[in-house]
Design a protein around this motif. Structure first.
Motif, PDB file in Angstrom:
ATOM      1  N   LEU A 140     -27.851 -48.578  32.729  1.00  0.00           N
ATOM      2  CA  LEU A 140     -29.315 -48.645  32.722  1.00  0.00           C
ATOM      3  C   LEU A 140     -29.808 -50.037  32.351  1.00  0.00           C
ATOM      4  O   LEU A 140     -30.874 -50.463  32.814  1.00  0.00           O
ATOM      5  CB  LEU A 140     -29.879 -47.609  31.747  1.00  0.00           C
ATOM      6  CG  LEU A 140     -29.699 -46.149  32.138  1.00  0.00           C
ATOM      7  CD1 LEU A 140     -30.266 -45.237  31.060  1.00  0.00           C
ATOM      8  CD2 LEU A 140     -30.371 -45.863  33.479  1.00  0.00           C
TER       9      LEU A 140
ATOM     10  N   PHE B  90     -27.601 -39.902  33.009  1.00  0.00           N
ATOM     11  CA  PHE B  90     -27.415 -41.093  32.189  1.00  0.00           C
ATOM     12  C   PHE B  90     -27.431 -40.784  30.694  1.00  0.00           C
ATOM     13  O   PHE B  90     -27.736 -41.652  29.879  1.00  0.00           O
ATOM     14  CB  PHE B  90     -28.504 -42.119  32.515  1.00  0.00           C
ATOM     15  CG  PHE B  90     -28.511 -42.566  33.948  1.00  0.00           C
ATOM     16  CD1 PHE B  90     -27.615 -43.511  34.393  1.00  0.00           C
ATOM     17  CD2 PHE B  90     -29.387 -42.002  34.857  1.00  0.00           C
ATOM     18  CE1 PHE B  90     -27.600 -43.925  35.713  1.00  0.00           C
ATOM     19  CE2 PHE B  90     -29.396 -42.404  36.177  1.00  0.00           C
ATOM     20  CZ  PHE B  90     -28.498 -43.366  36.615  1.00  0.00           C
TER      21      PHE B  90
ATOM     22  N   LEU C 145     -30.744 -52.272  35.188  1.00  0.00           N
ATOM     23  CA  LEU C 145     -31.941 -51.936  35.969  1.00  0.00           C
ATOM     24  C   LEU C 145     -33.217 -52.483  35.344  1.00  0.00           C
ATOM     25  O   LEU C 145     -34.306 -52.231  35.857  1.00  0.00           O
ATOM     26  CB  LEU C 145     -32.062 -50.414  36.124  1.00  0.00           C
ATOM     27  CG  LEU C 145     -30.887 -49.695  36.782  1.00  0.00           C
ATOM     28  CD1 LEU C 145     -31.187 -48.203  36.902  1.00  0.00           C
ATOM     29  CD2 LEU C 145     -30.580 -50.288  38.155  1.00  0.00           C
TER      30      LEU C 145
ATOM     31  N   SER D  84     -23.589 -44.803  29.734  1.00  0.00           N
ATOM     32  CA  SER D  84     -24.799 -45.031  30.535  1.00  0.00           C
ATOM     33  C   SER D  84     -25.638 -46.223  30.102  1.00  0.00           C
ATOM     34  O   SER D  84     -26.308 -46.824  30.946  1.00  0.00           O
ATOM     35  CB  SER D  84     -25.655 -43.762  30.531  1.00  0.00           C
ATOM     36  OG  SER D  84     -24.960 -42.681  31.105  1.00  0.00           O
TER      37      SER D  84
ATOM     38  N   ARG E 212     -36.408 -48.552  40.125  1.00  0.00           N
ATOM     39  CA  ARG E 212     -35.423 -47.985  39.188  1.00  0.00           C
ATOM     40  C   ARG E 212     -35.066 -46.559  39.584  1.00  0.00           C
ATOM     41  O   ARG E 212     -33.891 -46.165  39.519  1.00  0.00           O
ATOM     42  CB  ARG E 212     -35.983 -48.000  37.773  1.00  0.00           C
ATOM     43  CG  ARG E 212     -36.060 -49.369  37.134  1.00  0.00           C
ATOM     44  CD  ARG E 212     -36.736 -49.287  35.782  1.00  0.00           C
ATOM     45  NE  ARG E 212     -37.005 -50.611  35.222  1.00  0.00           N
ATOM     46  CZ  ARG E 212     -37.726 -50.833  34.138  1.00  0.00           C
ATOM     47  NH1 ARG E 212     -38.258 -49.796  33.486  1.00  0.00           N
ATOM     48  NH2 ARG E 212     -37.942 -52.056  33.695  1.00  0.00           N
TER      49      ARG E 212
ATOM     50  N   ALA F 144     -31.423 -45.471  40.679  1.00  0.00           N
ATOM     51  CA  ALA F 144     -30.693 -44.499  39.862  1.00  0.00           C
ATOM     52  C   ALA F 144     -30.037 -43.432  40.744  1.00  0.00           C
ATOM     53  O   ALA F 144     -28.879 -43.055  40.527  1.00  0.00           O
ATOM     54  CB  ALA F 144     -31.640 -43.854  38.852  1.00  0.00           C
ATOM     55  N   LYS F 145     -30.750 -42.945  41.746  1.00  0.00           N
ATOM     56  CA  LYS F 145     -30.182 -41.938  42.635  1.00  0.00           C
ATOM     57  C   LYS F 145     -29.045 -42.523  43.474  1.00  0.00           C
ATOM     58  O   LYS F 145     -28.055 -41.841  43.769  1.00  0.00           O
ATOM     59  CB  LYS F 145     -31.277 -41.371  43.533  1.00  0.00           C
ATOM     60  CG  LYS F 145     -32.352 -40.603  42.763  1.00  0.00           C
ATOM     61  CD  LYS F 145     -33.417 -40.059  43.690  1.00  0.00           C
ATOM     62  CE  LYS F 145     -34.469 -39.288  42.891  1.00  0.00           C
ATOM     63  NZ  LYS F 145     -35.530 -38.743  43.755  1.00  0.00           N
TER      64      LYS F 145
ATOM     65  N   ARG G 113     -34.596 -45.747  30.478  1.00  0.00           N
ATOM     66  CA  ARG G 113     -34.476 -44.294  30.606  1.00  0.00           C
ATOM     67  C   ARG G 113     -35.838 -43.617  30.447  1.00  0.00           C
ATOM     68  O   ARG G 113     -36.160 -42.664  31.180  1.00  0.00           O
ATOM     69  CB  ARG G 113     -33.499 -43.753  29.561  1.00  0.00           C
ATOM     70  CG  ARG G 113     -33.237 -42.257  29.673  1.00  0.00           C
ATOM     71  CD  ARG G 113     -32.325 -41.758  28.567  1.00  0.00           C
ATOM     72  NE  ARG G 113     -32.059 -40.336  28.713  1.00  0.00           N
ATOM     73  CZ  ARG G 113     -32.881 -39.378  28.282  1.00  0.00           C
ATOM     74  NH1 ARG G 113     -34.022 -39.709  27.670  1.00  0.00           N
ATOM     75  NH2 ARG G 113     -32.579 -38.101  28.443  1.00  0.00           N
TER      76      ARG G 113
ATOM     77  N   THR H 216     -31.685 -36.182  37.478  1.00  0.00           N
ATOM     78  CA  THR H 216     -31.306 -37.595  37.605  1.00  0.00           C
ATOM     79  C   THR H 216     -31.249 -38.267  36.243  1.00  0.00           C
ATOM     80  O   THR H 216     -30.327 -39.037  35.950  1.00  0.00           O
ATOM     81  CB  THR H 216     -32.304 -38.331  38.512  1.00  0.00           C
ATOM     82  OG1 THR H 216     -32.307 -37.721  39.812  1.00  0.00           O
ATOM     83  CG2 THR H 216     -31.938 -39.798  38.654  1.00  0.00           C
TER      84      THR H 216
ATOM     85  N   THR I 149     -23.629 -51.952  39.501  1.00  0.00           N
ATOM     86  CA  THR I 149     -25.064 -51.765  39.274  1.00  0.00           C
ATOM     87  C   THR I 149     -25.781 -53.101  39.154  1.00  0.00           C
ATOM     88  O   THR I 149     -26.916 -53.254  39.624  1.00  0.00           O
ATOM     89  CB  THR I 149     -25.288 -50.939  37.998  1.00  0.00           C
ATOM     90  OG1 THR I 149     -24.598 -49.681  38.116  1.00  0.00           O
ATOM     91  CG2 THR I 149     -26.759 -50.670  37.772  1.00  0.00           C
TER      92      THR I 149
ATOM     93  N   LEU J  32     -37.718 -43.798  33.622  1.00  0.00           N
ATOM     94  CA  LEU J  32     -37.219 -42.876  34.649  1.00  0.00           C
ATOM     95  C   LEU J  32     -37.766 -41.464  34.454  1.00  0.00           C
ATOM     96  O   LEU J  32     -37.964 -40.735  35.423  1.00  0.00           O
ATOM     97  CB  LEU J  32     -35.689 -42.851  34.623  1.00  0.00           C
ATOM     98  CG  LEU J  32     -34.957 -44.102  35.115  1.00  0.00           C
ATOM     99  CD1 LEU J  32     -33.451 -43.925  34.963  1.00  0.00           C
ATOM    100  CD2 LEU J  32     -35.311 -44.400  36.564  1.00  0.00           C
TER     101      LEU J  32
END
Length: 470
Positions: free
Chosen positions: A176, A167, A179, A172, A187, A191-192, A152, A163, A204, A155
């Motif tokens: 995550l 999360f 990723l 979430s 990432r 995520a999008k 996170r 975005t 995912t 990101l």
């Protein structure tokens, strides 16, 4: 300016346990008495800080003895301690250990905030097992929260706040966490894509693995028609490959289902056309000739990933020869080996000391007879091209060759040959292009090279370092 002068007194011994009147016969003075030290004068300037605050500290400036007072060089002998920025949220920084443990026990606040308490407590001497006993938070959950928090944070640097805020929910971290194997740019795009399709952790995981796996599929069927920078295309290409792997009488329904899933997530128009062509039974790209792997890549070069063999649904087994053994070991290695029975027991025509198990990649999946893997201690000088990175030149290399195809037929293919030495017995095994061998008049080789494998590495920049968890 305030000038200070310090005079050092003469040495004097005084103690309440040895008064002077108890010593009528004192010791005689030494033959060579030491001269008393001369008075020492020290000058200093005490300058107040420029800050108007009465609590501000002063600085001590010592003059240079080799220059006049007007030319003194100012030296700041004290630098205030500046602690590093705390990784904890501001509202957690003033809490004591018991308060932080209570927050973890009751999961107070948002997950990405209290997850930052775990590394801070471990740095104070707690172990994951001890935290599990105190807070009831399992070690696996601790690891998941810490890694998800790191993803996170990455990101935040590359994508928009909207975005990232998606999360913030309690479910979430599991998303995550999947990723973690991607680099920062991938990432953000993943995520999008997850937000767009509302993916759960399992979906995912498939998305992340398809994006990580895409570049290693270079040369396989339909590779260049899918965009590696598009999450949807990477996932669609994974389904596309699965469809062709199961395109048989055994599971035709799964093949159709995989193509339909690929059509749902594909993003680029070029990739959509090849998927639609397969669904309609054309089995070729619209407007172009049918794709053949040999037309594009003659010798795929892949780098393995840790745990890749364990995750593969189809594997192959090859005897391994040392490069130092030259052509003798290559010829003596078993020609036939395979897995038989319900348990996939490996059976070979004769015994051999070294074997390797590789994923069932397309170039080697059908190599049932004559396949052999040659292990080179260093990649330098083995391949007919130069590696850009020094680390790649110094690492080990595995070359898989088909001994059933020894004739040098194509100029674009690569062959395993014995090269150099000029008959002196110093010849070494290496890989040569067919064009080079034809120019030299060489008609036969030790085998056609079908795959070059590089070892897995754990120092990639796009991977999060593993923490030790009990």
């Amino acid at each position: 300016m305030l000038s200070l002068t310090v005079n050092t007194p003469k040495p004097f011994l005084s103690t309440p346990f040895l008064p002077n009147h108890l010593h009528p016969h004192p010791h005689p003075p030494p033959l060579n008495p030491l001269k008393p030290p001369k008075p020492l004068s020290v000058s200093a300037l005490i300058l107040p800080s420029s800050s108007p605050s009465p609590k501000s500290s002063s600085r001590l400036i010592l003059p240079n003895s080799s220059s006049s007072p007007s030319q003194n060089q100012q030296v700041q002998v004290y630098q205030p301690f500046r602690p590093p920025a705390s990784p904890l949220p501001p509202r957690y920084r003033t809490l004591d250990t018991n308060a932080r443990l209570e927050i973890l026990t009751n999961r107070l606040g948002r997950w990405f905030e209290y997850s930052s308490l775990i590394p801070s407590l471990i740095s104070e001497g707690f172990t994951s097992s001890l935290l599990e006993d105190i807070t009831g938070m399992a070690s696996i959950e601790q690891n998941l929260l810490v890694v998800a928090g790191q993803v996170r944070d990455s990101l935040i640097e590359v994508t928009d706040p909207e975005t990232v805020s998606y999360f913030d929910g309690p479910g979430s971290p599991e998303i995550l966490y999947e990723l973690r194997i991607l680099n920062t740019e991938h990432r953000a795009s993943a995520a999008k894509f997850i937000i767009k399709f509302g993916f759960e952790p399992k979906a995912t995981e498939e998305l992340a693995r398809s994006m990580k796996d895409y570049t290693r599929r270079y040369g396989e069927r339909g590779f260049e028609y899918f965009d590696g920078d598009s999450p949807g295309d990477c996932l669609a290409y994974m389904y596309y490959r699965q469809a062709h792997e199961h395109k048989s009488a055994i599971s035709p329904e799964f093949s159709k289902y995989a193509l339909e899933r690929a059509l749902e997530v594909v993003e680029t128009e070029r990739a959509r056309e090849i998927v639609l062509a397969d669904i309609e039974g054309k089995d070729k790209v619209v407007g172009e000739a049918e794709l053949e792997v040999e037309t594009y890549v003659k010798v795929p070069v892949v780098r393995m990933v840790f745990g890749e063999v364990a995750e593969s649904s189809n594997v192959v087994v090859f005897p391994v020869c040392k490069a130092e053994g030259r052509e003798i070991e290559v010829e003596e290695a078993p020609w036939e080996c395979g897995m038989v029975g319900e348990f996939g027991v490996v059976q070979a025509e004769k015994g051999w000391n070294r074997w390797v198990v590789l994923p069932g990649w397309l170039p080697v999946v059908g190599l049932n007879r004559g396949g052999v893997a040659v292990a080179f201690p260093r990649a330098k000088g083995v391949l007919p091209w130069k590696d850009k990175k020094k680390q790649d030149r110094n690492e080990e290399l595995l070359v898989v060759a088909d001994r059933g195809r020894k004739e040098v037929e194509s100029e674009d293919s690569f062959y395993l040959v014995l090269s150099g030495g000029n008959g002196s017995g110093d010849e070494v095994l290496k890989v040569e292009r067919g064009a080079t061998l034809k120019e030299m008049g060489v008609e036969m080789s030790l085998g056609t090279v079908v795959l070059v494998v590089r070892p897995p590495r754990d120092d990639m920049e796009d991977q999060i370092g593993d923490d030790e968890w009990d």
